[in-house]
Design a protein around this motif. Structure first.
Motif, PDB file in Angstrom:
ATOM      1  N   ARG A   1       0.731  -1.335   0.091  1.00 12.80           N
ATOM      2  CA  ARG A   1      -0.085   0.059  -0.033  1.00 12.80           C
ATOM      3  C   ARG A   1       0.964   1.238  -0.129  1.00 12.80           C
ATOM      4  NH1 ARG A   1      -3.696  -2.020   5.133  1.00 12.80           N
ATOM      5  NH2 ARG A   1      -4.739  -4.131   3.939  1.00 12.80           N
ATOM      6  N   THR A   2       1.988   1.122   0.667  1.00 14.97           N
ATOM      7  CA  THR A   2       3.008   2.456   0.577  1.00 14.97           C
ATOM      8  C   THR A   2       4.293   2.271  -0.122  1.00 14.97           C
ATOM      9  OG1 THR A   2       3.714   1.553   2.725  1.00 14.97           O
ATOM     10  CG2 THR A   2       2.049   2.999   2.757  1.00 14.97           C
ATOM     11  N   HIS A   3       4.614   0.884  -0.566  1.00  9.21           N
ATOM     12  CA  HIS A   3       5.722   0.714  -1.279  1.00  9.21           C
ATOM     13  C   HIS A   3       5.725   0.006  -2.251  1.00  9.21           C
ATOM     14  CE1 HIS A   3       7.226   1.528   3.073  1.00  9.21           C
ATOM     15  NE2 HIS A   3       8.741   1.713   2.790  1.00  9.21           N
TER      16      HIS A   3
ATOM     17  N   GLY B   1      11.173   1.921  -1.845  1.00  7.60           N
ATOM     18  CA  GLY B   1      10.403   3.426  -1.701  1.00  7.60           C
ATOM     19  C   GLY B   1      11.071   4.261  -3.162  1.00  7.60           C
TER      20      GLY B   1
ATOM     21  N   THR C   1       5.328   6.418  -4.253  1.00  9.07           N
ATOM     22  CA  THR C   1       5.132   5.874  -2.936  1.00  9.07           C
ATOM     23  C   THR C   1       5.145   7.476  -2.088  1.00  9.07           C
ATOM     24  OG1 THR C   1       7.717   5.699  -2.709  1.00  9.07           O
ATOM     25  CG2 THR C   1       6.333   3.849  -3.336  1.00  9.07           C
ATOM     26  N   PRO C   2       4.512   7.509  -0.915  1.00 11.16           N
ATOM     27  CA  PRO C   2       3.880   6.300  -0.378  1.00 11.16           C
ATOM     28  C   PRO C   2       2.295   6.203  -1.051  1.00 11.16           C
ATOM     29  CG  PRO C   2       3.731   8.396   1.032  1.00 11.16           C
ATOM     30  CD  PRO C   2       4.688   8.607  -0.091  1.00 11.16           C
ATOM     31  N   VAL C   3       2.112   7.328  -1.887  1.00 11.68           N
ATOM     32  CA  VAL C   3       0.811   7.188  -2.592  1.00 11.68           C
ATOM     33  C   VAL C   3       0.935   7.356  -3.883  1.00 11.68           C
ATOM     34  CG1 VAL C   3      -0.590   8.238  -0.547  1.00 11.68           C
ATOM     35  CG2 VAL C   3       0.452   9.953  -2.385  1.00 11.68           C
TER      36      VAL C   3
ATOM     37  N   SER D   1      10.916   6.389   3.677  1.00  9.61           N
ATOM     38  CA  SER D   1      10.576   4.913   2.961  1.00  9.61           C
ATOM     39  C   SER D   1      11.206   3.800   3.764  1.00  9.61           C
ATOM     40  CB  SER D   1      11.091   4.751   1.574  1.00  9.61           C
ATOM     41  OG  SER D   1      10.238   5.569   0.768  1.00  9.61           O
TER      42      SER D   1
ATOM     43  N   GLN E   1       4.170  13.933   1.058  1.00  7.32           N
ATOM     44  CA  GLN E   1       3.420  12.956   1.375  1.00  7.32           C
ATOM     45  C   GLN E   1       4.118  12.042   2.457  1.00  7.32           C
ATOM     46  OE1 GLN E   1       0.107  12.121   0.960  1.00  7.32           O
ATOM     47  NE2 GLN E   1      -0.275  13.775  -0.451  1.00  7.32           N
TER      48      GLN E   1
ATOM     49  N   MET F   1       5.318   9.262   5.236  1.00  9.48           N
ATOM     50  CA  MET F   1       4.845   7.721   5.320  1.00  9.48           C
ATOM     51  C   MET F   1       4.837   7.654   6.930  1.00  9.48           C
ATOM     52  SD  MET F   1       6.363   5.066   2.877  1.00  9.48           S
ATOM     53  CE  MET F   1       7.492   6.017   1.721  1.00  9.48           C
TER      54      MET F   1
END
Length: 498
Positions: free
Chosen positions: A279-281, A296, A347-349, A385, A482, A484
């Protein structure tokens, strides 16, 4: 003397190294090329240009090294697509990873399958520049080109084909295309259908560290290599670099500052953990069978610093001069914050829209302040990351590589932003080194290579500068960053079992 050749097909150049059986780099070469942008947001390259650059780089390294290699390994930029017709000729230019034309296709994938389903299967997000979305774009806008393709390859697979005549895929690249499962490395029929390709257009999968073929007489005549030299399947640049960087050591993570910026942490995760982490990486396959790594990404690291120096500031000072001047400025750049995501976020979005911004500009700021702020933004994103990645053992050090590792500002920025020591590798270009090591392994001639001994320095985090980075992170949201994980949060060390 026995030597092994590593070839790395990068975004801006192809690099070659000759590695001796004792682990010494006996020669290196590099041939540069550019990115074609026929329309805003597009990024393409001519596969024939890649091959001609590879021929020149191989010939140069052979002259410098004075010996023919016993094996060849390959590394390459990830996520791109090369379409070949039945004659083995490119159907059109390759679409490569910085490409951002597929916003509509990303929405189509989200509607048809959904982000959670794709990331849990593939370990990768629905994001522009990934092969699956680029193929969907082709199926809508250039269906004749896709129909004419008998084979769909990743960039380094094209170079292998030119060397050996063998068509093949391998897991480190294939599992980052959105076409294959990161869990079992098999094609996902539903995603193939969305991409508009058939299973028959995908060459067979080979193990990364296996021999995929031998140098043909035609390739030997072009490059000066010996006919019959074994060529390993090879892998994506991040997986190849991980071998040379010693990421089999559980306490070590790696950050690379090149055109993009990447943070890589080796994993020992079950299926549920892969689904959560993706979801983030990015979760990608490693060179060793069954291994996985969390990654990341900052799409514009060196691309951002070059853009600042060459395009925005119009060459008032060189990129190197500005990076050196930025090192004299404290983190926070005297109130200036930058969002370096000029090409969007992975990443993260995932957000393909340009995100670049400067916040807090004042009359006292000079070009070096702008560069310092960009460095701060990249360093914070990559540090976060690493800190947000679960690992069985807490990460205790970060090994830094890539072209950016030549500049002290990056050493200190990564150490201070992460709060972790930065180990400076004695090697700069790790992807071609890893490729050479894989070629040697595939040929049954492993090299005596100790990554732990190939160190030229170590930079400890400075408490004052680390505190400054926490303040920068606190204000970065106003510039569109953004985060994480909070930099006040210790690295995550828990692992969820399958």
């Amino acid at each position: 003397m026995t030597v092994h050749l590593g070839i790395d097909l990068g975004t801006s150049s192809v690099k070659c190294v000759l590695l001796s059986e004792s682990g010494e780099v006996t020669a290196a070469s590099q041939v540069a090329y550019g990115i074609d942008r026929p329309h805003p947001g597009w990024a393409e390259q001519d596969p024939e240009l890649w091959w001609s650059a590879t021929v020149d780089a191989v010939r140069e390294v052979l002259v410098r090294g004075g010996a023919l290699p016993s094996s060849i390994g390959l590394s390459g930029q990830m996520h791109g697509i090369v379409l070949l017709d039945e004659r083995g000729l490119p159907v059109r230019p390759a679409i490569i990873w910085p490409d951002a034309r597929t916003r509509a296709e990303a929405e189509l994938w989200r509607t048809a399958v959904g982000d959670a389903q794709v990331t849990s299967r593939c370990g990768m997000p629905i994001a522009s520049g990934l092969a699956g979305l680029s193929l969907t774009w082709l199926s809508k806008h250039e269906p004749a080109a896709l129909a004419a393709a008998s084979s769909v390859l990743q960039p380094k697979d094209w170079i292998r084909f030119r060397l050996t005549g063998a068509l093949a895929l391998e897991p480190t690249d294939a599992c980052a295309t959105l076409l294959f499962s990161i869990v079992d490395e098999q094609p996902v029929p539903e995603l193939l259908a969305l991409a508009g390709v058939s299973r028959e257009q995908l060459p067979p999968m080979m193990a990364t560290q296996s021999v995929a073929g031998e140098v043909t007489r035609r390739a030997a005549d072009a490059t000066g290599l010996r006919p019959g030299t074994p060529v390993a399947a090879g892998g994506g640049d991040q997986a190849m670099a991980a071998i040379a960087l010693g990421l089999d050591r559980p306490e070590r993570a790696a950050i690379s500052i090149s055109s993009s910026g990447t943070a890589v942490v080796p994993l020992e995760l079950g299926t549920r953990s892969i689904a959560t982490l993706s979801r983030t990486h990015h979760v990608i396959a490693g060179a060793h069978p069954g291994s996985r790594m969390a990654m990341g990404v900052v799409l514009a690291a060196g691309l951002a610093t070059r853009w600042l120096a060459e395009d925005l500031l119009q060459g008032l000072a060189s990129e190197g001069e500005l990076l050196e001047a930025a090192d004299a400025i404290l983190p926070g750049s005297e109130g200036l914050t930058a969002n370096p995501h000029l090409g969007g976020l992975r990443t993260p979005v995932v957000d393909g829209r340009p995100q670049g911004a400067f916040l807090g500009l004042g009359f006292h700021h000079r070009p070096a302040h702008l560069m310092r702020a960009v460095v701060d933004g990249v360093a914070l994103s990559l540090a976060q990351s690493v800190l947000a990645t679960p690992a069985r053992s807490p990460v205790k050090e970060i090994v830094l590589s890539g072209g950016g590792s030549r500049f002290a500002v990056w050493h200190r920025a990564i150490a201070d932003a992460s709060g972790l020591p930065v180990v400076l590798s004695a090697d700069v270009d790790h992807s071609p080194l890893g490729a050479a090591l894989v070629g040697a392994i595939a040929a049954g001639q492993p090299v005596d290579f100790d990554s732990g001994a190939r160190i030229r320095g170590r930079v400890e985090p400075d408490p004052v500068r680390a505190a400054a980075y926490r303040r920068v992170a606190a204000t970065a949201a106003g510039c569109g960053a953004q985060p994480m994980v909070s930099l006040d949060t210790p690295p995550i060390s828990e692992v969820t079992s399958a």
